[in-house]
Design an enzyme around this catalytic site. Structure first.
Site, short mmCIF file in Angstrom:
data_model
loop_
_atom_site.label_atom_id
_atom_site.label_comp_id
_atom_site.label_asym_id
_atom_site.label_seq_id
_atom_site.Cartn_x
_atom_site.Cartn_y
_atom_site.Cartn_z
N THR A 181 0.83 -1.18 0.00
CA THR A 181 0.00 0.00 0.00
C THR A 181 0.88 1.24 0.00
O THR A 181 1.94 1.23 0.57
CB THR A 181 -0.89 -0.04 1.25
OG1 THR A 181 -1.59 -1.27 1.23
CG2 THR A 181 -1.85 1.12 1.29
N THR A 199 -3.81 0.85 -2.87
CA THR A 199 -3.27 -0.46 -2.47
C THR A 199 -3.46 -1.55 -3.52
O THR A 199 -4.43 -1.52 -4.28
CB THR A 199 -3.93 -0.93 -1.15
OG1 THR A 199 -3.27 -2.09 -0.67
CG2 THR A 199 -5.41 -1.23 -1.32
N ASN A 201 -3.19 -4.49 -2.05
CA ASN A 201 -3.32 -5.34 -0.87
C ASN A 201 -1.92 -5.75 -0.42
O ASN A 201 -1.19 -4.93 0.06
CB ASN A 201 -4.28 -6.51 -1.04
CG ASN A 201 -4.73 -7.01 0.33
OD1 ASN A 201 -4.56 -6.30 1.31
ND2 ASN A 201 -5.28 -8.20 0.40
N GLN A 220 -7.16 -7.80 -3.43
CA GLN A 220 -7.95 -7.08 -2.43
C GLN A 220 -9.18 -7.89 -1.99
O GLN A 220 -9.80 -7.56 -0.99
CB GLN A 220 -8.36 -5.73 -3.05
CG GLN A 220 -9.06 -4.74 -2.17
CD GLN A 220 -8.15 -4.00 -1.22
OE1 GLN A 220 -6.96 -4.29 -1.14
NE2 GLN A 220 -8.69 -3.08 -0.48
N ASP A 223 -9.81 -8.74 1.57
CA ASP A 223 -10.37 -7.81 2.56
C ASP A 223 -11.85 -8.09 2.85
O ASP A 223 -12.42 -7.54 3.78
CB ASP A 223 -10.19 -6.36 2.11
CG ASP A 223 -8.78 -5.86 2.43
OD1 ASP A 223 -8.14 -6.43 3.31
OD2 ASP A 223 -8.33 -4.90 1.79
N GLY A 273 -0.18 -0.73 5.78
CA GLY A 273 -0.05 -1.57 6.98
C GLY A 273 -1.27 -2.42 7.29
O GLY A 273 -1.39 -2.93 8.41
N GLY A 274 -2.19 -2.59 6.32
CA GLY A 274 -3.35 -3.46 6.56
C GLY A 274 -4.11 -3.02 7.80
O GLY A 274 -4.41 -1.84 7.97
#
Ligand code: DON
Length: 370
Positions: A181, A199, A201, A220, A223, A273-274
């Site tokens: 990201t 991003t 991902n 992605q 998510d 950083g998720g």
């Protein structure tokens, strides 16, 4: 080309990607979602048994949404709305800690970390239940970020003991029925500001480059919650609100944000950083607003993170000193050291309209002026 054929100092020329960017420049949306780029993308899909069709691409529309805003100690926070969960989490965290004297307790003291972690535990529990694509689910955003709800959410906060995530269920807001990201922050001389997070991902997305178009496809889909209680690659769990459905957008954690002081631009920030993105942005805001750090100090200071499940505090080496670490363990927290958390690119407006860049030492970040 095999890695071994590359030498230090070689120049990588991404000519296919350049052609794609030119098509986007010349035709806008249609330069990507229809025409040659779309055909190349669909050809790549077929090659790798993907399911995205030209019709899917044609039907895709980006959506402009109204940001979420709140006040924190006299500052105005402007942040991302769903389908990212980041803005809701950031506001919940700030509101939950606002009544406590964190400045007095000190930066990364055991008391401060304990408070912030207990707020994070509760915000991420709510994330597992309520938010998803707002075009598909009704999210009680107003209730989730209301002062009254958040005061109540912290009513079982014990200053001396860690709670157990298994005992902290998602809250019941009033009136409610039921790693690659990139973040960049930009300010111009007229005071316009952009906080943008984008991003694929995790690193290299799904690792497929669209042949002759030069860009990588994301992964992605991770998510979304594939089934209740089943963690994604960031260990996040979720339920129905974030289930997979055609045309639905997955729940992100990205948190591009802007802070205003007395109606004037003060901070622009965001991070990769998720699941750690909202907590990273949270800590940098608190570092500046509560602990009076410069933007460089705030961005580079040690970080920690809690996301309800798994039920532990992850922390960066040297972020928590041995005394605080012992106190937190005595309170019942589990601590686990991990590699770096987040990677901020921030801007702070200083008195006299001077502009300071905060480029995180953790990643390949930099700040510059033109
Ligand atoms: O949208 C999200 O929340 C994730 N896909 C972000 C992933 C991410 O930040 C990975 N980078 N380190």
């Amino acid at each position: 080309m095999k890695d071994s054929l590359w030498k230090e100092g070689d120049i990588l020329i991404q000519s296919s990607l350049a052609e794609t960017l030119k098509r986007i420049r010349d035709y806008g949306r249609d330069g990507f979602y229809s025409g040659r780029t779309a055909r190349l993308l669909v050809r790549e899909m077929k090659r790798a048994n993907g399911i995205i069709s030209e019709q899917d691409l044609n039907e895709y529309r980006s959506v402009s949404r109204v940001p979420l805003t709140t006040d924190y100690k006299g500052y105005k926070i402007i942040t991302v709305p769903p389908p990212s969960s980041g803005g809701i989490i950031l506001i919940q965290l700030l509101k939950m800690i606002e009544p406590y004297p964190v400045k007095e307790w000190g930066f990364n003291s055991s008391q401060t970390i304990h408070l912030m972690v207990e707020a994070e535990r509760r915000a991420f529990a709510d994330r597992s239940e309520y938010p998803g694509d707002p075009d598909f689910v009704k999210i009680p955003v107003g209730q989730l970020v209301s002062r009254k709800y958040l005061l109540n959410r912290m009513s079982d906060f014990n200053k001396n003991r860690a709670s157990l995530s298994l005992e902290i269920m998602p809250g019941s807001p009033e009136g409610y029925a039921s790693e690659e990201t990139t973040h960049y922050s930009v300010v111009d001389d007229a005071g316009n500001a952009v906080a943008a997070t984008t991003t694929l991902n995790n690193s290299f997305g799904n690792s497929i480059v669209v042949d002759s178009a030069g860009f990588i496809l994301n992964n992605q889909m991770d998510d979304f919650s594939v089934k209740p209680g089943f963690p994604n690659m960031y260990g996040l769990v979720g339920g129905e609100a974030n289930s997979v459905q055609p045309g639905k957008r997955m729940l992100s954690s990205m948190t591009p944000s802007i802070v205003e002081k007395e109606g004037k631009l003060f901070l622009v920030l965001g991070s990769p950083g998720g699941s750690t993105i909202p907590t990273t942005v949270f800590q940098v805001i608190v570092n500046v607003l509560d602990f009076g750090m410069s933007i460089g100090q705030a961005v580079n200071a040690g970080r920690f993170h809690h996301q309800w499940l798994p039920d532990w505090i992850s922390f960066e080496k040297d972020a928590i000193d041995s005394i605080s670490s012992k106190k937190l363990t005595d309170m019942g927290h589990i601590l686990k050291e991990r590699a770096s958390i987040g990677s901020i690119n921030a801007i702070m407006i200083l008195p006299g309209a001077k502009i300071a860049g905060g480029a995180d030492k953790r990643g390949n970040n930099s700040s510059c002026g033109y």
